[in-house]
Design a protein around this motif. Structure first.
Motif, PDB file in Angstrom:
ATOM      1  N   VAL A 159       0.833  -1.198   0.000  1.00 50.90           N
ATOM      2  CA  VAL A 159       0.000   0.000   0.000  1.00 50.90           C
ATOM      3  C   VAL A 159       0.871   1.253   0.000  1.00 50.90           C
ATOM      4  CG1 VAL A 159      -1.644   1.357   1.355  1.00 50.90           C
ATOM      5  CG2 VAL A 159      -2.013  -1.092   1.052  1.00 50.90           C
ATOM      6  N   THR A 160       1.885   1.279   0.842  1.00 59.94           N
ATOM      7  CA  THR A 160       2.765   2.445   0.934  1.00 59.94           C
ATOM      8  C   THR A 160       3.426   2.733  -0.402  1.00 59.94           C
ATOM      9  OG1 THR A 160       3.169   2.065   3.278  1.00 59.94           O
ATOM     10  CG2 THR A 160       4.793   3.408   2.104  1.00 59.94           C
ATOM     11  N   GLU A 178       0.750   3.990  -2.960  1.00 61.06           N
ATOM     12  CA  GLU A 178       0.280   5.348  -2.657  1.00 61.06           C
ATOM     13  C   GLU A 178       1.313   6.408  -3.018  1.00 61.06           C
ATOM     14  OE1 GLU A 178      -2.884   4.662   0.966  1.00 61.06           O
ATOM     15  OE2 GLU A 178      -0.795   5.026   1.490  1.00 61.06           O
ATOM     16  N   ASP A 179       2.590   6.052  -2.973  1.00 60.66           N
ATOM     17  CA  ASP A 179       3.656   6.984  -3.315  1.00 60.66           C
ATOM     18  C   ASP A 179       3.887   7.092  -4.824  1.00 60.66           C
ATOM     19  OD1 ASP A 179       4.086   7.569  -0.673  1.00 60.66           O
ATOM     20  OD2 ASP A 179       5.823   6.237  -0.457  1.00 60.66           O
ATOM     21  N   ASP A 195      -5.745   6.602  -5.697  1.00 59.49           N
ATOM     22  CA  ASP A 195      -6.270   5.884  -4.529  1.00 59.49           C
ATOM     23  C   ASP A 195      -5.875   4.421  -4.587  1.00 59.49           C
ATOM     24  OD1 ASP A 195      -7.927   7.852  -3.065  1.00 59.49           O
ATOM     25  OD2 ASP A 195      -9.117   7.867  -4.911  1.00 59.49           O
ATOM     26  N   VAL A 196      -5.568   3.883  -3.428  1.00 60.58           N
ATOM     27  CA  VAL A 196      -5.380   2.443  -3.271  1.00 60.58           C
ATOM     28  C   VAL A 196      -6.529   1.997  -2.386  1.00 60.58           C
ATOM     29  CG1 VAL A 196      -3.850   0.612  -2.454  1.00 60.58           C
ATOM     30  CG2 VAL A 196      -2.885   2.693  -3.489  1.00 60.58           C
TER      31      VAL A 196
END
Length: 102
Positions: A82-83, A86-87, A93-94
């Motif tokens: 996720v990190t 998201e970056d 959006d995740v």
């Protein structure tokens, strides 16, 4: 300099991205290209496009994807995926990430 072991993690994700207009042959290829540009993503395939919203400069796309992400061994796999997503540039959006085998 510290070195840490990394492991490839296979996951499925529900993700929203901005695909540049004219940047690819088709929508799925554009989505895959945006996600493939994210650091530590080593493989991605688009399983299904779930929503499309054209704008003047890009196309907003929601999609279900399968991907492989290289993450540090010490991090929780789902959180690390996720990190990284998201970056990523073009990722808006995740919505959900499920790590295979977790």
């Amino acid at each position: 300099m510290s070195l840490s072991a990394t492991v490839p993690v296979d996951a499925s994700a529900d993700i929203s991205v901005r695909v540049p207009r004219g940047g690819s042959d088709d929508l799925e290829t554009g989505v895959a290209g945006v996600i493939d540009g994210v650091d530590d993503v080593v493989d991605v395939s688009v399983e299904r496009v779930t929503r499309v919203r054209p704008t003047w400069t890009d196309i907003r796309v929601d999609a279900d994807v399968a991907l492989t992400v290289t993450v540090p061994e010490a991090e929780a796999a789902a959180d690390a995926c996720v990190t990284r997503l998201e970056d990523g540039f073009g990722i808006t959006d995740v919505n959900a990430v499920v790590v295979d085998g977790a």
